[in-house]
Design a protein around this motif. Structure first.
Motif, PDB file in Angstrom:
ATOM      1  N   MET A 188      20.464  43.004 -13.723  1.00 56.27           N
ATOM      2  CA  MET A 188      21.428  42.056 -13.051  1.00 56.27           C
ATOM      3  C   MET A 188      21.096  42.045 -11.574  1.00 56.27           C
ATOM      4  N   THR A 189      21.175  40.824 -11.184  1.00 52.83           N
ATOM      5  CA  THR A 189      20.898  40.513  -9.677  1.00 52.83           C
ATOM      6  C   THR A 189      21.879  41.294  -8.841  1.00 52.83           C
ATOM      7  N   ILE A 190      21.273  41.998  -7.762  1.00 57.88           N
ATOM      8  CA  ILE A 190      22.146  42.645  -6.998  1.00 57.88           C
ATOM      9  C   ILE A 190      22.416  41.743  -5.741  1.00 57.88           C
ATOM     10  N   ARG A 191      23.736  41.405  -5.415  1.00 60.12           N
ATOM     11  CA  ARG A 191      24.174  40.627  -4.605  1.00 60.12           C
ATOM     12  C   ARG A 191      24.615  41.023  -3.056  1.00 60.12           C
ATOM     13  N   ALA A 192      24.237  40.531  -2.072  1.00 58.46           N
ATOM     14  CA  ALA A 192      24.454  41.071  -0.507  1.00 58.46           C
ATOM     15  C   ALA A 192      24.625  39.770   0.127  1.00 58.46           C
ATOM     16  N   PHE A 193      25.351  39.817   1.243  1.00 60.65           N
ATOM     17  CA  PHE A 193      25.685  38.793   2.236  1.00 60.65           C
ATOM     18  C   PHE A 193      25.595  38.940   3.702  1.00 60.65           C
ATOM     19  N   VAL A 194      25.642  37.804   4.330  1.00 62.03           N
ATOM     20  CA  VAL A 194      26.117  38.001   5.941  1.00 62.03           C
ATOM     21  C   VAL A 194      27.423  37.188   5.837  1.00 62.03           C
ATOM     22  N   MET A 195      28.564  37.857   6.420  1.00 59.21           N
ATOM     23  CA  MET A 195      29.777  36.816   6.732  1.00 59.21           C
ATOM     24  C   MET A 195      29.843  36.911   7.885  1.00 59.21           C
ATOM     25  N   ARG A 217      19.646  34.571  11.360  1.00 56.32           N
ATOM     26  CA  ARG A 217      18.474  34.622  10.802  1.00 56.32           C
ATOM     27  C   ARG A 217      18.363  35.968   9.659  1.00 56.32           C
ATOM     28  N   SER A 218      19.623  36.624   9.471  1.00 50.57           N
ATOM     29  CA  SER A 218      19.385  37.668   8.478  1.00 50.57           C
ATOM     30  C   SER A 218      18.863  37.117   7.173  1.00 50.57           C
ATOM     31  N   PRO A 219      19.592  35.972   6.652  1.00 51.82           N
ATOM     32  CA  PRO A 219      18.993  35.460   5.281  1.00 51.82           C
ATOM     33  C   PRO A 219      17.373  35.559   5.166  1.00 51.82           C
ATOM     34  N   MET A 220      16.712  35.100   6.489  1.00 48.52           N
ATOM     35  CA  MET A 220      15.458  35.083   6.379  1.00 48.52           C
ATOM     36  C   MET A 220      14.722  36.316   6.191  1.00 48.52           C
ATOM     37  N   LEU A 221      15.405  37.363   7.068  1.00 50.98           N
ATOM     38  CA  LEU A 221      14.543  38.530   6.709  1.00 50.98           C
ATOM     39  C   LEU A 221      14.705  39.410   5.747  1.00 50.98           C
ATOM     40  N   HIS A 222      16.086  39.387   5.191  1.00 46.64           N
ATOM     41  CA  HIS A 222      16.268  40.291   4.014  1.00 46.64           C
ATOM     42  C   HIS A 222      15.525  39.388   2.728  1.00 46.64           C
ATOM     43  N   GLU A 275      23.203  36.201   0.699  1.00 47.66           N
ATOM     44  CA  GLU A 275      24.018  34.922   0.749  1.00 47.66           C
ATOM     45  C   GLU A 275      24.672  34.744   2.075  1.00 47.66           C
ATOM     46  N   ARG A 276      24.619  33.426   2.701  1.00 50.30           N
ATOM     47  CA  ARG A 276      25.343  33.343   3.931  1.00 50.30           C
ATOM     48  C   ARG A 276      26.573  32.832   3.431  1.00 50.30           C
ATOM     49  N   LEU A 277      27.789  33.621   4.050  1.00 49.33           N
ATOM     50  CA  LEU A 277      29.042  33.269   3.775  1.00 49.33           C
ATOM     51  C   LEU A 277      29.754  32.771   5.009  1.00 49.33           C
ATOM     52  N   ASP A 278      30.427  31.500   5.383  1.00 47.07           N
ATOM     53  CA  ASP A 278      31.162  31.176   6.396  1.00 47.07           C
ATOM     54  C   ASP A 278      32.449  31.573   6.105  1.00 47.07           C
ATOM     55  N   ILE A 279      33.064  32.725   6.547  1.00 48.21           N
ATOM     56  CA  ILE A 279      34.451  32.865   6.355  1.00 48.21           C
ATOM     57  C   ILE A 279      35.323  32.789   7.496  1.00 48.21           C
TER      58      ILE A 279
END
Ligand SMILES: NC(=O)c1ccc[n+]([C@@H]2O[C@H](COP(=O)([O-])OP(=O)(O)OC[C@H]3O[C@@H](n4cnc5c(N)ncnc54)[C@H](OP(=O)(O)O)[C@@H]3O)[C@@H](O)[C@H]2O)c1
Length: 280
Positions: free
Chosen positions: A1-8, A16-21, A35-39
């Motif tokens: 199963m795909t492990i999912r993490a984010f920057v919110m 630039r966190s999505p680029m480095l992870h 994933e990039r989350l605008d909250i």
């Protein structure tokens, strides 16, 4: 199963966190996403209500949520407790932990770019009293440095001196020039010098010849402060490595591999910053 993490965060488009992870996920062949989350602040409660069901392994927290997430976690790690801010979330069993890896990033960058910087102990002059300054103070105190905090708004510097206690003193920004002669490490932890912000016009002439100058700003990579320090022959440290090193612990918690901060990764981010920064 795909492990999912984010920057919110809000906004979060610049991160630039999505680029480095994303680089590390590919390099280590991990079935994961970042994933990039605008909250917006008004949606924070709802985000945490749905957190478990959404299947997140955890993620990064950025401005303006670093303090607001605290009531939503099961416990804080000691660094987040000391700083009063969270930048990384992960699970330990059923408990959502709020941690802070910014101090590790701040110090890891210094260790990499200016080895031996703390060999004889010393004193740091820190410009700024915001989130980045908290990380710098926490990291520097752990490595035995005393810290003078110089800030435009004196009350914020005083609040940090009270929070961190002995070894940390508060000063107005006008007192900084006179303090430089007794400074081993000068840190800019304000947005001064960042693209689109006012320049940092501090005169470095009084710094001793062994002093190191560290700018946490990394857009542009070489700020005016670092240029002035290099022109004086002082050792300099830019802010990009802080971003890279703070990311290691989060990746390890979510994806189960300890990633390496490589020259190739740094070069990829450097190229992206230069491409998007006038004169960068
Ligand atoms: N390299 C990294 O990984 C990393 C990590 C975090 C942050 N940063 C960078 O660090 C910088 C600060 O971020 P932050 O999160 O600490 O921001 P923050 O919490 O908003 O704090 C901003 C600080 O900058 C000072 N400041 C802003 N404009 C100023 C001006 N014109 N003159 C004098 N002081 C001024 C503020 O002083 P007052 O208190 O008087 O308003 C405050 O001390 C940003 O450029 C950010 O991109 C880098």
């Amino acid at each position: 199963m795909t492990i999912r993490a984010f920057v919110m965060g809000h906004p979060v488009a610049h991160s630039r966190s999505p680029m480095l992870h994303g680089y590390w996920l590919k390099r280590y062949g991990i079935d994961g996403s970042y994933e990039r989350l605008d909250i917006p602040p008004a949606e924070l409660d709802r985000f945490f209500q749905d957190f478990r069901a959404a299947g997140w392994a955890g993620g990064n927290v950025t401005v303006p949520h670093k303090t607001a997430v605290i009531p939503h976690v099961g416990r804080l790690d000691p660094a987040a407790e000391a700083m009063g801010a969270v930048n990384t979330l992960w699970y330990e069993g059923e408990t959502l932990v709020g941690g802070n890896t910014d101090a590790i990033g701040f110090i890891g960058n210094l260790d990499e770019r200016a080895p031996g910087w703390d060999a004889r102990g010393g004193h740091a002059a820190l410009l700024g009293a915001g989130g980045a300054a908290r990380a710098a103070i926490h990291g520097l105190r752990q490595r035995g440095f005393t810290v003078g905090v110089f800030n435009r708004t004196l009350a914020r510097a005083e609040a940090l001196a009270t929070r961190f206690g002995p070894g940390v003193s508060a000063h107005s920004i006008g007192e900084l020039p006179a303090a430089l002669a007794a400074t081993d490490l000068l840190v800019n932890a304000t947005s001064l010098g960042m693209t689109g912000q006012p320049a940092n016009e501090l005169d470095l002439a009084a710094l001793p010849a062994h002093a190191i100058v560290y700018d946490v700003v990394y857009v542009p990579l070489e700020t005016g402060l670092l240029r002035a320090a290099a022109a004086r022959g002082l050792r300099t440290v830019d802010g990009l490595g802080m971003l890279l090193h703070q990311a290691v612990a989060g990746f390890t918690h979510w994806f189960g591999a300890v990633p390496e901060v490589t020259a190739e990764l740094r070069a990829i981010l450097e190229a992206d910053i230069r491409a998007k920064t006038p004169g960068g």
